[in-house]
Scaffold this active site. Sequence first.
Site, PDB file in Angstrom:
ATOM      1  N   LEU A   1       0.826  -1.195   0.000  1.00 20.24           N
ATOM      2  CA  LEU A   1       0.000   0.000   0.000  1.00 20.24           C
ATOM      3  C   LEU A   1       0.865   1.253   0.000  1.00 20.24           C
ATOM      4  CD1 LEU A   1      -2.815   1.245   0.086  1.00 20.24           C
ATOM      5  CD2 LEU A   1      -2.710   1.140   2.586  1.00 20.24           C
ATOM      6  N   TYR A   2       2.018   1.196   0.654  1.00 23.69           N
ATOM      7  CA  TYR A   2       2.935   2.341   0.624  1.00 23.69           C
ATOM      8  C   TYR A   2       3.276   2.690  -0.823  1.00 23.69           C
ATOM      9  CZ  TYR A   2       7.370   4.861   0.783  1.00 23.69           C
ATOM     10  OH  TYR A   2       8.383   5.767   0.577  1.00 23.69           O
ATOM     11  N   ALA A   3       3.717   1.701  -1.599  1.00 22.74           N
ATOM     12  CA  ALA A   3       4.068   1.951  -2.993  1.00 22.74           C
ATOM     13  C   ALA A   3       2.853   2.437  -3.782  1.00 22.74           C
ATOM     14  CB  ALA A   3       4.636   0.680  -3.616  1.00 22.74           C
TER      15      ALA A   3
ATOM     16  N   SER B   1       0.257   4.043  -2.664  1.00 23.10           N
ATOM     17  CA  SER B   1      -0.105   5.409  -2.267  1.00 23.10           C
ATOM     18  C   SER B   1       0.809   6.432  -2.934  1.00 23.10           C
ATOM     19  CB  SER B   1      -0.063   5.553  -0.745  1.00 23.10           C
ATOM     20  OG  SER B   1       1.261   5.511  -0.240  1.00 23.10           O
TER      21      SER B   1
END
Length: 332
Positions: free
Chosen positions: A151-153, A155
């Site tokens: 999810l970091y990537a 986002s």
Amino acid sequence: MRILVTGSAGFIGFHLARRLLSEGHAVTGFDGFSDYYDVGLKRARHAILATMPGFAAVEARLETPGTLPEAMARAEPEIVVHLAAQAGVRHSLENPGAYVEANLVGMGNLLEAVRAHPVRHLLFASTSSAYGGDARVPFRETDRAVSPLTLYAASKLAGEAMAHAYSHLFGIPTTAFRFFTVYCPWGRPDMALFLFTKKILAGEPIEVFAGGAAERDFTYVDDLVEAIRRLADRPPIDASVGEADTLSPVAPYRLVNIGGGRPVRLDAMIDALEGALGRRAERLLKPLPPGDVARTHASTELLRALIGGAPETPLETGIPAFVAWYRDYYRT
């Protein structure tokens, strides 16, 4: 110049703000001092900036409506460098909501603030994690990044898309840059170099993923700051610089890697750290965790075309500098 830096208490924002202040620019540092890691370390960074002429601090969160527009109305920045974010690949598996709030809602609020208070150049930090499951190396900005692994990537990829849309709709000159494994004195405690140093000095074993064979394109912060500083003077409003360019055909928008293009095996990094510490590490070999990639490797062609260079500081120089800071700061 008048420059606003979000995430100024973070390790990259701190180094960039200090560089800008040393050049005589007026810097407004905007930071929410989240407790993702040691807030005392963040405040120590800001305390150093507060001693430098031209620095003004705003303590607020991007997710809170109205805070950034108020800060921009007071500071009237010509340039905004957006570094504030919820970072950490693995933490996004445990607390996804923090990434939605900081990296999506926060990004939306930033873009609205810049829309209301136009600037000469908006620069913001994305990540090499955006390349996700793409096994082709080196990672080129012209490759389609469509397979984020966390999810970091995801986002950060969303932030790139949002910024492009605002650049197209409202003519905001925007440069996004994808960082590659930045390390330095005053670094982030959740990153491998910091964790390894702490554990080796404490006589504790370290977890080495992928048997030490994973490779990272390590980037020393001084090189990163130099690249950002030079890119700040190159808003994407000129003609293309060649086939490697990502200048949008429909917006004053460009995407740039900031990395050295020289991947190093994790076990080689640990060897260099052991040499700087004068101690051997007990290594526990572990498989690669979910969301991690086996290798990162930046193409530097576009960065070199734009600013005439790319990060060059070797680990043999950067790691001893980090260790010296760590020993001094923590009195070890």
